[in-house]
Design a protein around this motif. Structure first.
Motif, short mmCIF file in Angstrom:
data_model
loop_
_atom_site.label_atom_id
_atom_site.label_comp_id
_atom_site.label_asym_id
_atom_site.label_seq_id
_atom_site.Cartn_x
_atom_site.Cartn_y
_atom_site.Cartn_z
N GLY A 149 0.81 -1.20 0.00
CA GLY A 149 0.00 0.00 0.00
C GLY A 149 0.84 1.26 0.00
N PRO A 150 0.21 2.43 -0.03
CA PRO A 150 -1.23 2.63 0.05
C PRO A 150 -1.95 2.19 -1.22
CG PRO A 150 -0.12 4.73 -0.32
CD PRO A 150 0.95 3.71 -0.12
N TRP A 151 -3.17 1.69 -1.06
CA TRP A 151 -3.98 1.26 -2.19
C TRP A 151 -5.03 2.34 -2.47
CZ3 TRP A 151 -3.87 -3.20 -5.23
CH2 TRP A 151 -2.90 -4.14 -4.88
N GLU A 152 -5.23 2.57 -3.74
CA GLU A 152 -6.18 3.59 -4.18
C GLU A 152 -7.36 2.89 -4.87
OE1 GLU A 152 -6.16 7.90 -5.20
OE2 GLU A 152 -4.41 6.78 -4.57
N THR A 153 -8.55 3.31 -4.61
CA THR A 153 -9.72 2.69 -5.25
C THR A 153 -10.00 3.38 -6.57
OG1 THR A 153 -10.60 1.93 -3.18
CG2 THR A 153 -12.18 2.17 -4.98
N LEU A 154 -10.08 2.57 -7.65
CA LEU A 154 -10.25 3.14 -9.00
C LEU A 154 -11.71 3.20 -9.43
CD1 LEU A 154 -7.42 1.20 -10.91
CD2 LEU A 154 -7.23 3.27 -9.58
N GLY A 155 -12.54 2.33 -8.93
CA GLY A 155 -13.95 2.31 -9.36
C GLY A 155 -14.34 0.95 -9.88
N ASN A 156 -15.55 0.86 -10.39
CA ASN A 156 -16.11 -0.40 -10.88
C ASN A 156 -15.48 -0.76 -12.23
OD1 ASN A 156 -17.68 -2.46 -11.87
ND2 ASN A 156 -19.64 -1.53 -11.32
N PRO A 157 -14.83 -1.91 -12.35
CA PRO A 157 -14.16 -2.24 -13.61
C PRO A 157 -15.09 -2.82 -14.68
CG PRO A 157 -13.81 -4.00 -12.01
CD PRO A 157 -14.63 -2.95 -11.31
N CYS A 158 -16.34 -3.14 -14.32
CA CYS A 158 -17.20 -3.91 -15.25
C CYS A 158 -17.68 -3.06 -16.42
CB CYS A 158 -18.39 -4.49 -14.49
SG CYS A 158 -17.85 -5.65 -13.23
N VAL A 159 -17.55 -3.62 -17.62
CA VAL A 159 -17.94 -2.94 -18.86
C VAL A 159 -18.90 -3.85 -19.61
CG1 VAL A 159 -17.11 -1.95 -21.05
CG2 VAL A 159 -15.66 -1.85 -19.02
N GLY A 160 -19.98 -3.28 -20.15
CA GLY A 160 -20.93 -4.07 -20.93
C GLY A 160 -22.09 -4.55 -20.09
N GLY A 161 -22.85 -5.49 -20.63
CA GLY A 161 -24.06 -5.94 -19.92
C GLY A 161 -25.07 -4.81 -19.89
N ASN A 162 -25.65 -4.56 -18.74
CA ASN A 162 -26.45 -3.35 -18.53
C ASN A 162 -26.12 -2.86 -17.13
OD1 ASN A 162 -27.84 -4.88 -16.71
ND2 ASN A 162 -29.64 -5.18 -18.00
N SER A 163 -26.81 -1.82 -16.66
CA SER A 163 -26.37 -1.23 -15.39
C SER A 163 -26.51 -2.22 -14.24
CB SER A 163 -27.11 0.06 -15.11
OG SER A 163 -28.48 -0.23 -14.96
N VAL A 164 -27.53 -3.09 -14.28
CA VAL A 164 -27.65 -4.08 -13.19
C VAL A 164 -26.51 -5.09 -13.28
CG1 VAL A 164 -29.17 -5.72 -12.02
CG2 VAL A 164 -30.16 -3.85 -13.30
N PHE A 165 -26.19 -5.50 -14.50
CA PHE A 165 -25.05 -6.41 -14.68
C PHE A 165 -23.78 -5.79 -14.10
CE2 PHE A 165 -25.12 -10.17 -17.56
CZ PHE A 165 -26.48 -10.36 -17.53
N ARG A 166 -23.59 -4.51 -14.44
CA ARG A 166 -22.34 -3.87 -14.00
C ARG A 166 -22.31 -3.66 -12.49
NH1 ARG A 166 -23.36 -1.25 -18.83
NH2 ARG A 166 -24.31 0.57 -17.83
N SER A 167 -23.48 -3.42 -11.90
CA SER A 167 -23.48 -3.15 -10.45
C SER A 167 -23.52 -4.44 -9.63
CB SER A 167 -24.65 -2.25 -10.07
OG SER A 167 -25.85 -2.93 -10.35
N THR A 168 -23.52 -5.60 -10.31
CA THR A 168 -23.50 -6.88 -9.58
C THR A 168 -22.33 -7.76 -10.04
OG1 THR A 168 -24.93 -7.85 -11.25
CG2 THR A 168 -26.03 -6.96 -9.28
N THR A 169 -21.34 -7.15 -10.68
CA THR A 169 -20.21 -7.92 -11.23
C THR A 169 -20.75 -9.04 -12.12
OG1 THR A 169 -19.26 -7.56 -9.03
CG2 THR A 169 -17.93 -8.85 -10.55
N PHE A 170 -21.75 -8.70 -12.95
CA PHE A 170 -22.38 -9.68 -13.84
C PHE A 170 -22.98 -10.84 -13.02
CE2 PHE A 170 -18.43 -8.04 -15.97
CZ PHE A 170 -19.05 -7.05 -16.70
N PHE A 171 -23.54 -10.49 -11.86
CA PHE A 171 -24.15 -11.46 -10.93
C PHE A 171 -23.10 -12.47 -10.45
CE2 PHE A 171 -27.65 -9.73 -13.34
CZ PHE A 171 -28.56 -9.42 -12.33
N ALA A 172 -21.92 -11.97 -10.12
CA ALA A 172 -20.85 -12.87 -9.68
C ALA A 172 -19.93 -12.15 -8.71
CB ALA A 172 -20.08 -13.38 -10.90
N GLN A 173 -18.90 -12.86 -8.27
CA GLN A 173 -17.97 -12.32 -7.27
C GLN A 173 -16.55 -12.76 -7.60
OE1 GLN A 173 -18.23 -14.10 -3.37
NE2 GLN A 173 -17.80 -12.16 -2.34
N SER A 174 -15.62 -11.83 -7.48
CA SER A 174 -14.22 -12.11 -7.84
C SER A 174 -13.62 -13.27 -7.04
CB SER A 174 -13.38 -10.86 -7.57
OG SER A 174 -13.71 -10.28 -6.32
#
Ligand code: DGJ
Length: 467
Positions: free
Chosen positions: A366-391
Motif C-alpha cells: 500500500g497505500p492502495w487507491e480505489t479506481l472504481g467499478n471495472p465492469c464494462v458491458g451488460g447493462n447497469s444491473v449487470f455492472r453493479s452486480t459484477t455480472f451477478f458474480a464475485q471475484s
C-alpha cells in the motif's frame, strides 16, 4: 540564522530566512519531486503505449468489444387471493429475482445442462470449441460439471500445466440453523489440470474433509473456502492457503496445507489467526521476486490486511498493513502489471452479488487507491452486480501483454454445487473513466476493465498466437 561578514563595510550581514522563503523552498522542492514522479509515470505510460500494439491487435480487440445484455424483470406472477392475503415477499429487483429459486427467469442466470460447454460435447465445432460461455455449466474431460468454486489457478512453469484449485461443493445445500447462511459440508479442495485453460481434467480432491474427528478444522461440519496454491522454489513444495471457519463463520482463520506434488495429496498443517486477527475471505499473491503475501478481510470484514509470508510460505511474518480501511471489501484477487499492483474486490453481501471495485498501488503493501467499478458491458444491473458474480482470482491471459482473465463465481445459494464460473477478459490500459487521483493533470492510474461476453475465446485458441 547565520551571520556573515560583508568584506566592504566589514559590517555583519544577516542572511534572511523569512517564513516566505522557507515556504517557497519547500514548494519548489515538492514541485521538483512531482516533476520527477511525473517523468517516471510518463515513462511507464510510454511503455504501455508500446504494448498497446498488442492490445489493439484485431483478435485482442474482440476481447474489448462492449456487449450489451438486457435481462428484464418478468411480468408479475398471477397470485391467488390466499397468496395475496399471506403477502409473501415478491422479488422487486433483478437481484431478488436472481436469488429467487422459483424465478421465471432463473434459466437466464443458471442455464441448464443442455447449454453446458466443454471438451466432451459432441456438437463442438469451431464456434464452440475452446470458447468460454460465462455462467453456463462447464464440463471437465469426463463430462462432469467442474467443482472448483472460490478457486485459483497455479501455473506450473516446469510442466507448463495450469492447475485449478477450488471448493469441491458437490453435496446438498442446507442451512445449519434458520438464520445461518446456505452451506455445503466440506468435501475438500478439488483440483483440475489443463494445458489450454479450457480442457480441464479432474485430478480429484487433493485435500479431503475429515469425516470423524469433530475437533478437526476440516471436519465436514466446518467451512473451507477460497483455497489458493503457490509454489515455493526454495523448498520445492506446493503450499495451499485457505479460509477455515466454523459453520457460523466465528472461527475466522486461515489454514495452511502442503504437498510435494501439484495434484496432491496435500497435508493439512494448521489454522491460525494471522497477526492475531480474524480472517475471512482471503487470497495469496506471489510477487516476481518470489515474496508471497497473504491478503485477508479482517476486523469483521471492515478492512483488508496484507502482509508477507515467511520464506517457506508456511506462515505470515509479523508485518502487516491495514488497507482499504472501513471499506468493507472481500473476495480479493491481486495481479501485477508493469510494476503496478491491482486488486479486484467485492462488497460483503453473503452469497448475493454486489458491485466490484478495482484498486491500484505502487507497492503491494500500500497505500492502495480505489479506481472504481471495472465492469464494462451488460447493462447497469449487470455492472453493479459484477455480472451477478464475485471475484476470486486473476491470471495473465496467455500471449497478450496487459490482458488478464478475471475469474469469478456466480453463486447459487439455493444449490451451491450448481454455482457457475464467469471467466472474462480483463484489460489494463486506457484512460480511467472517473477522475481518480491526478498528478499535475495526468491520471495516476490506468483503467482496469472487465468486459462482459456471452461467449469468447482466448486469442491463442484461434490458432494464431499473439506474442
Ligand atoms: C461471501 C464470501 O465471499 C464467500 O466466499 C462466502 O464466504 C460467502 N460470503 C458466505 O456467505
Amino acid at each position: 540564522m547565520r551571520m556573515v561578514k560583508n568584506k566592504h563595510n566589514k559590517k555583519p550581514t544577516s542572511l534572511r530566512c523569512s517564513p516566505f522563503s522557507l515556504v517557497s523552498t519547500v514548494v519548489g522542492c515538492v514541485f521538483m519531486i512531482h516533476l520527477i514522479m511525473l517523468y517516471s509515470r510518463k515513462y511507464s505510460v510510454d511503455l504501455e503505449v508500446s504494448s498497446q500494439l498488442l492490445i489493439h491487435h484485431p483478435i485482442v480487440r474482440e476481447l474489448e468489444r462492449v456487449e450489451e445484455e438486457n435481462i428484464h424483470m418478468p411480468p408479475p406472477r398471477k397470485r391467488s387471493p390466499r397468496a395475496i392475503k399471506r403477502k409473501p415477499k415478491r422479488p422487486t429487483t433483478l437481484v431478488e429475482e436472481f436469488l429467487d429459486e422459483n424465478s421465471q427467469i432463473r434459466h437466464l442466470f443458471f442455464p441448464d445442462m443442455k447449454s453446458a460447454f466443454g471438451p466432451t460435447k459432441d456438437d463442438n465445432d469451431s464456434d464452440t470449441l475452446h470458447h468460454f460461455f460465462p455462467g453456463r455449466i462447464w464440463l471437465d474431460t469426463e463430462g462432469n460439471p467442474i467443482q472448483a468454486h472460490g478457486g485459483g489457478i497455479l501455473y506450473d512453469e516446469r510442466s507448463k500445466i495450469y492447475y485449478w484449485y477450488g471448493e469441491y461443493k458437490d453435496g446438498p445445500t442446507y442451512h445449519s440453523h434458520k438464520k445461518g447462511p446456505a452451506r455445503v459440508d466440506i468435501i475438500g479442495v478439488g483440483c483440475y489440470s489443463s494445458k489450454d485453460l479450457w480442457t480441464w481434467k479432474n485430478e480429484g480432491v487433493v485435500l479431503a474433509a475429515e469425516e470423524t474427528d469433530e475437533t478437526h478444522d476440516l471436519h465436514k461440519s466446518n467451512v473451507l473456502e477460497r483455497p489458493k496454491v503457490i509454489y515455493n522454489s526454495d523448498t520445492d513444495k506446493y503450499v495451499m492457503w485457505m479460509h477455515i471457519d466454523d459453520a457460523n463463520y466465528t472461527k475466522a482463520s486461515v489454514g495452511v496445507a502442503i504437498s510435494d506434488n501439484p495434484i496432491g495429496p496435500f497435508v493439512y498443517l494448521y489454522s491460525k489467526s494471522p497477526h492475531g486477527f480474524d480472517s475471512r475471505d482471503m487470497t495469496v499473491f506471489k510477487d516476481e521476486d518470489n515474496t508471497a503475501y497473504l491478503i485477508y478481510s479482517s476486523e469483521d470484514n471492515s478492512v483488508l490486511h496484507i502482509g508477507p509470508l515467511t520464506e517457506n510460505y508456511l506462515d505470515v511474518k509479523p508485518v502487516m498493513k491495514r488497507i482499504m480501511v472501513g471499506q468493507h471489501r472481500e473476495a480479493p484477487a491481486i495481479f501485477k502489471h508493469e510494476n503496478t499492483y491491482y486488486m479486484i474486490t467485492s462488497g460483503c453481501t453473503g452469497w448475493a452479488p454486489n458491485e466490484a471495485l478495482a484498486h491500484a498501488a505502487e507497492s503491494v503493501m500500500g497505500p492502495w487507491e480505489t479506481l472504481g467499478n471495472p465492469c464494462v458491458g451488460g447493462n447497469s444491473v449487470f455492472r453493479s452486480t459484477t455480472f451477478f458474480a464475485q471475484s476470486t482470482h486473476v491470471i495473465p491471459l496467455p500471449g497478450v501483454h496487459g490482458a488478464f482473465i478475471f475469474m469469478a463465481d456466480r453463486w447459487n445459494p439455493a444449490d451451491l454445487r450448481d454455482s457457475r464460473y464467469l471467466w472474462l477478459p480483463l484489460i489494463v490500459g486506457g484512460p480511467a473513466d472517473k477522475p481518480l487521483e491526478f498528478n499535475f493533470g495526468f491520471p495516476m492510474w490506468s483503467r482496469v476493465s472487465v468486459y462482459w461476453h456471452r461467449q469468447w475465446r482466448l486469442p491463442s485458441a484461434g490458432g494464431k498466437k499473439i506474442a
